[in-house]
Design a protein around this motif. Structure first.
Motif, PDB file in Angstrom:
ATOM      1  N   UNK A 170       7.418   6.057   2.829  1.00  0.00           N
ATOM      2  CA  UNK A 170       5.980   5.920   2.686  1.00  0.00           C
ATOM      3  C   UNK A 170       5.405   6.959   1.740  1.00  0.00           C
ATOM      4  N   UNK A 171       4.181   7.391   2.011  1.00  0.00           N
ATOM      5  CA  UNK A 171       3.479   8.323   1.133  1.00  0.00           C
ATOM      6  C   UNK A 171       2.534   7.557   0.226  1.00  0.00           C
ATOM      7  N   UNK A 172       1.223   7.597   0.519  1.00  0.00           N
ATOM      8  CA  UNK A 172       0.296   6.745  -0.215  1.00  0.00           C
ATOM      9  C   UNK A 172       0.124   7.188  -1.664  1.00  0.00           C
ATOM     10  N   UNK A 173       0.263   8.484  -1.951  1.00  0.00           N
ATOM     11  CA  UNK A 173       0.084   8.939  -3.327  1.00  0.00           C
ATOM     12  C   UNK A 173       1.255   8.550  -4.219  1.00  0.00           C
ATOM     13  N   UNK A 174       2.478   8.685  -3.710  1.00  0.00           N
ATOM     14  CA  UNK A 174       3.627   8.282  -4.525  1.00  0.00           C
ATOM     15  C   UNK A 174       3.709   6.761  -4.627  1.00  0.00           C
ATOM     16  N   UNK A 175       3.256   6.050  -3.590  1.00  0.00           N
ATOM     17  CA  UNK A 175       3.211   4.583  -3.680  1.00  0.00           C
ATOM     18  C   UNK A 175       2.222   4.164  -4.763  1.00  0.00           C
ATOM     19  N   UNK A 176       1.045   4.806  -4.765  1.00  0.00           N
ATOM     20  CA  UNK A 176       0.057   4.543  -5.816  1.00  0.00           C
ATOM     21  C   UNK A 176       0.653   4.814  -7.195  1.00  0.00           C
TER      22      UNK A 176
END
Length: 429
Positions: free
Chosen positions: A327-333
């Motif tokens: 996961x990780x919303x910033x790296x996914x972005x």
């Protein structure tokens, strides 16, 4: 291409955003006047220990108190006790700390003042379930919420209505003492009820709202939790509730302040800086597609802004976990942004969480360059497969492009910067 200069500028902007929200800078000018009686300091969040230290350093009189922060985020204080607990999934240490906060504010008088230091992360750090529920129930609920794709506002609405401390319940325990909240905001819209799920502020949302959210995201909860919500027994304290004391809330740092600090660094380096929004929400990969479209239009058509420029944004995106990654919303972005930009020349980016922790990783975020995808393919890595597996951290770590800050002792939510160094007109086909 030499990426050192763009990467250094992006990191300087990120560091400036973090520095602008440091409690040592923000707390002193918001301290209240000394009360006639005692000053008792309480708090919770990733920045709360650093906030407590700033209070100690600038408070002239006597004080005492208890603050709970994330493991590794403690700051040594002499008069305020600092306790560490788990985030983002709560643990027994947090439960014990939550109970002790009630003890800390018990027996206060009308001349006493409770100074409450709240920052992001406090929801997980203060687990205290309503009667009939257990810590294991709260842990399971947190895991389900984090994986559901629900926004932070939605997650905290559910948490408040199954908690014995959130949604104004801790404030009620402070009465008749006054409460002054010093809040370091990490939520879109800077609503105090969503910061640490609002232990010391009234809550306008309802059990019915919480039930709607559980149904919307197909989140299963225990029969007892469902009964608490359906019966209204889990209702929080509403504005105007006579059980609440006098409450004043002061915001000491917000995502907007952090973005403005980053914008100044960009302008000083000769880049026009444009803040697109401080409260952008949505699925991380969908937000990435939108911002990629804006960046490409700027690079190719000089619309709506002309390069050299930086596009800044904050807020809190979400990730619906479907793969087996971390996961990780910033790296996914950032990974979704790179796929959408497809190696567009002259566009670099950084996305990171200002608390230094993206998802459950001790990694703040990552950097993206025009050759990121090409370097991945050379290593045999398929960017889209990593995205489908929610494995942004694995992707950027393998390339050596992770951004690691360590504990920043603050938290003003996500930071995103897209740097467009020069126009690259696209010839019509």
């Amino acid at each position: 291409m030499n990426h050192a200069a763009p990467d250094r500028l992006l990191r300087a902007m990120f560091d400036a955003a973090i520095a602008a929200a440091q409690p040592a800078l923000c707390v002193p000018r918001h301290l209240p006047a000394a009360p006639k009686g005692r000053l008792v300091v309480i708090g919770a969040g990733k920045a709360s220990a650093a906030m407590a230290k700033a209070v100690e350093d600038h408070w002239p009189g006597e004080l005492s108190g208890l603050v709970v922060t994330r493991y590794g985020y403690a700051v040594e204080c002499k008069r305020i006790e600092i306790v560490e607990a788990a985030h983002p999934v709560p643990d027994a240490a947090g439960e014990r700390a939550a109970k002790r906060l009630f003890e800390t504010v018990s027996g206060l008088g009308v001349d006493d003042l409770v100074l409450c230091l709240m920052s992001g992360g406090g929801s997980s750090l203060l687990p205290l379930a309503l009667p009939g529920l257990t810590l294991a129930d709260e842990q399971a609920l947190n895991r389900a919420l984090l994986a559901s794709g629900a926004s932070i506002t939605e997650m905290n609405c559910v948490r408040r209505h199954l908690s014995a401390i959130k949604g104004g319940r801790l404030a009620a325990a402070c009465k008749p003492a006054r409460v002054v909240n010093l809040v370091l905001s990490d939520v879109p819209g800077d609503d105090p009820v969503d910061i640490a799920s609002g232990p010391t502020v009234p809550d306008p949302t309802t059990c019915s709202d919480a039930l709607d959210i559980l149904r919307r995201y197909s989140i299963a909860v225990s029969p007892r939790a469902l009964a608490l919500l359906e019966s209204g027994e889990g209702e929080s304290l509403k504005p105007g509730d006579p059980r609440l004391p006098a409450i004043e809330t002061r915001f000491i740092a917000t995502p907007q302040m952090a973005l403005e600090a980053a914008a100044k660094v960009a302008r000083d380096a000769g880049f026009a800086a444009h803040i697109l929004g401080d409260a952008i929400e949505g699925e991380a990969r969908e937000v990435a597609k939108t911002l990629a479209g804006i960046a490409l239009q700027a690079s190719r058509r000089a619309q709506p802004v002309s390069p050299p420029c930086v596009l800044l944004s904050g807020g809190e995106t979400t990730v619906t976990l479907r793969g087996h990654g971390r996961g990780g919303r910033n790296v996914e972005f950032l990974l979704a942004l790179g796929i959408a930009l497809h190696g567009e020349p002259g566009i670099h980016a950084l996305a990171g969480d200002t608390d230094g922790v993206d998802g459950q990783e001790e990694i703040a975020g990552a950097l993206l360059a025009p050759d990121t995808l090409a370097r991945a393919w050379q290593r045999g890595m398929n960017p889209r497969r990593h995205l489908d597996d929610n494995d942004g951290h694995g992707f950027f770590q393998a390339l050596g492009d992770s951004v690691v800050t360590g504990p920043t002792l603050t938290n003003v939510n996500d930071f995103r910067a897209i740097l467009i160094s020069a126009p690259h007109p696209k010839e019509p086909r």
